[in-house]
Design an enzyme around this catalytic site. Structure first.
Site, PDB file in Angstrom:
ATOM      1  N   TYR A  45      14.877  30.420   9.662  1.00  0.00           N
ATOM      2  CA  TYR A  45      13.632  31.086  10.087  1.00  0.00           C
ATOM      3  C   TYR A  45      13.557  31.191  11.606  1.00  0.00           C
ATOM      4  CZ  TYR A  45      11.399  30.812   5.468  1.00  0.00           C
ATOM      5  OH  TYR A  45      11.072  30.976   4.155  1.00  0.00           O
ATOM      6  N   LYS A  54       0.836  -1.204   0.000  1.00  0.00           N
ATOM      7  CA  LYS A  54       0.000   0.000   0.000  1.00  0.00           C
ATOM      8  C   LYS A  54       0.875   1.259   0.000  1.00  0.00           C
ATOM      9  CE  LYS A  54      -0.396  -0.365   5.055  1.00  0.00           C
ATOM     10  NZ  LYS A  54      -1.240  -0.853   6.165  1.00  0.00           N
TER      11      LYS A  54
HETATM   12  C1  PLP Z   1      -0.533  -1.837   6.875  1.00  0.00           C
HETATM   13  C2  PLP Z   1      -1.123  -3.147   7.238  1.00  0.00           C
HETATM   14  C3  PLP Z   1      -0.317  -4.295   7.312  1.00  0.00           C
HETATM   15  C4  PLP Z   1       1.192  -4.239   7.252  1.00  0.00           C
HETATM   16  O1  PLP Z   1       1.657  -3.801   8.509  1.00  0.00           O
HETATM   17  P1  PLP Z   1       3.192  -3.654   8.868  1.00  0.00           P
HETATM   18  O2  PLP Z   1       3.193  -3.229  10.291  1.00  0.00           O
HETATM   19  O3  PLP Z   1       3.736  -2.596   7.962  1.00  0.00           O
HETATM   20  O4  PLP Z   1       3.846  -4.965   8.646  1.00  0.00           O
HETATM   21  C5  PLP Z   1      -0.953  -5.524   7.493  1.00  0.00           C
HETATM   22  N1  PLP Z   1      -2.294  -5.601   7.657  1.00  0.00           N
HETATM   23  C6  PLP Z   1      -3.080  -4.508   7.640  1.00  0.00           C
HETATM   24  C7  PLP Z   1      -4.550  -4.683   7.840  1.00  0.00           C
HETATM   25  C8  PLP Z   1      -2.538  -3.247   7.457  1.00  0.00           C
HETATM   26  O5  PLP Z   1      -3.324  -2.168   7.453  1.00  0.00           O
END
Ligand code: PLP
Length: 349
Positions: free
Chosen positions: A244, A35
């Site tokens: 800044y 993702k």
């Molecule tokens: C993002 C996500 C993962 C992966 O999690 P990590 O901590 O990056 O390994 C797995 N399952 C779900 C439902 C997620 O939202």
């Protein structure tokens, strides 16, 4: 060139996936969460590399993200959508052959009406209270949903990065209570859950951050390096301020390097006066506020004027930088901006 160079080591990525795969038994399959553009590193390159390493089930957050993954991988590998089947998603799910993880009774209804023979999975809530059917809902609609033959049943752990948290065992029990005896592949563990041990592995693990080199997978190989070009170096007299708001004052005559990257590139302002950059292993502190496109760094201690300074490197991992910024490695990775030149090494794809 005045943009930072983000080097992404695809061999390290594949090796991390294999190392996570090796933690669970041969009977447990290891998926890959890609993702948010493969945690900011480029969805296609990441997915192709992991498919080549052996991953067959991929996970994205929303259906839109499935398009790039499907284009990269072609037909065959399964692509699951954590967000489920949302209004307007039907054509995408159908045409791209995506598998929504249905999260609610509404989504079950929408999916069965729109795509009666379309593949789907089910997400159950076991205590995180974010996505998924509650135990009472599952009791009400479980038999009906199972009759449609889901490909996967999953739930997500809220505290897997804290092994001692009693929430882990409570969620494991809730998941078992809801799914024991069901003849559908099950998945509970992301990276953290994979490290909690075999009880948490079930049929499929679905790591994300560990593949990309982040905690809680402490044995991960770092995947990213980020080198920032120095645009200018100046001498600053004792008592002068930098940046800044004049938030840093030279306590002695100093040399200040200005590098080309800032909060618009994901180097968040919270590292102002806190983080450091590295010149061949020598730490150089960030001085003054991070601005949109520039960061000022104290290089007084260096014998020579540096051409570039590294902000992500073996000496400073994503988690170390996150520590300076009061955040987590996940956020450092996914914030990496579009202005960098992305250079992929290894991977042979
Ligand atoms: C993002 C996500 C993962 C992966 O999690 P990590 O901590 O990056 O390994 C797995 N399952 C779900 C439902 C997620 O939202």
């Amino acid at each position: 060139m005045a943009t930072g160079i983000l080097t992404i080591d695809l061999d390290a990525l594949a090796e991390n996936w294999r190392a996570l795969d090796a933690i669970s038994a041969a009977t447990t399959e290891t998926g890959a969460v890609v993702k948010a553009s493969g945690y900011g590193l480029g969805a296609s390159r990441v997915a192709l590399t992991l498919a080549k390493a052996g991953a067959r089930r991929f996970f994205v957050a929303v259906a839109e993200e499935g398009a790039e993954i499907r284009q990269a991988l072609g037909r065959g590998p399964e692509i699951y959508v954590f967000g489920g089947h949302m209004p307007g998603d039907t054509d995408m799910i159908h045409d791209l052959d995506l598998i929504p993880l249905l999260n609610s009774v509404d989504q079950l209804t929408r999916h069965f009406e729109a795509l009666p023979s379309g593949a789907f999975g089910i997400q159950l809530d076991t205590g995180m209270n974010r996505l998924g059917l509650e135990p009472s809902e599952w009791q009400a609609v479980g038999a009906l949903a199972l009759a449609q033959k889901p490909r996967l049943i999953l739930s997500h752990l809220a505290s897997a990065d804290t092994p001692d948290d009693p929430l882990n065992a409570a969620q494991l029990k809730a998941f078992r209570d809801m799914t024991d005896g069901v003849q559908v592949p099950r998945s509970l563990a992301a990276t953290g859950g994979t490290l909690l041990g075999a009880d948490y592995h079930f049929d499929l693990t679905r790591p994300g951050i560990g593949i990309y080199g982040g905690l809680p997978f402490a044995d991960a190989r770092p995947v990213v390096r980020l080198a920032l070009p120095v645009i200018q170096i100046r001498d600053v007299a004792e008592g002068e301020t930098v940046g800044y708001g004049g938030s840093w004052t030279a306590q002695a005559p100093s040399r200040i390097a200005t590098v080309s990257a800032g909060y618009a590139d994901g180097l968040i302002r919270a590292i102002s006066n806190k983080g450091q950059l590295y010149a061949d292993g020598t730490p150089c502190p960030v001085v003054g506020r991070v601005s949109m496109d520039l960061i000022t760094v104290d290089v007084t201690e260096l014998p020579d004027a540096p051409k570039t300074l590294n902000i992500l490197c073996p000496e400073q991992t994503i988690d170390a930088l996150a520590g300076h910024a009061g955040t987590i490695g996940y956020e450092i990775l996914t914030a990496l901006g579009p202005r960098y030149s992305r250079l992929y090494t290894g991977g042979a794809v």
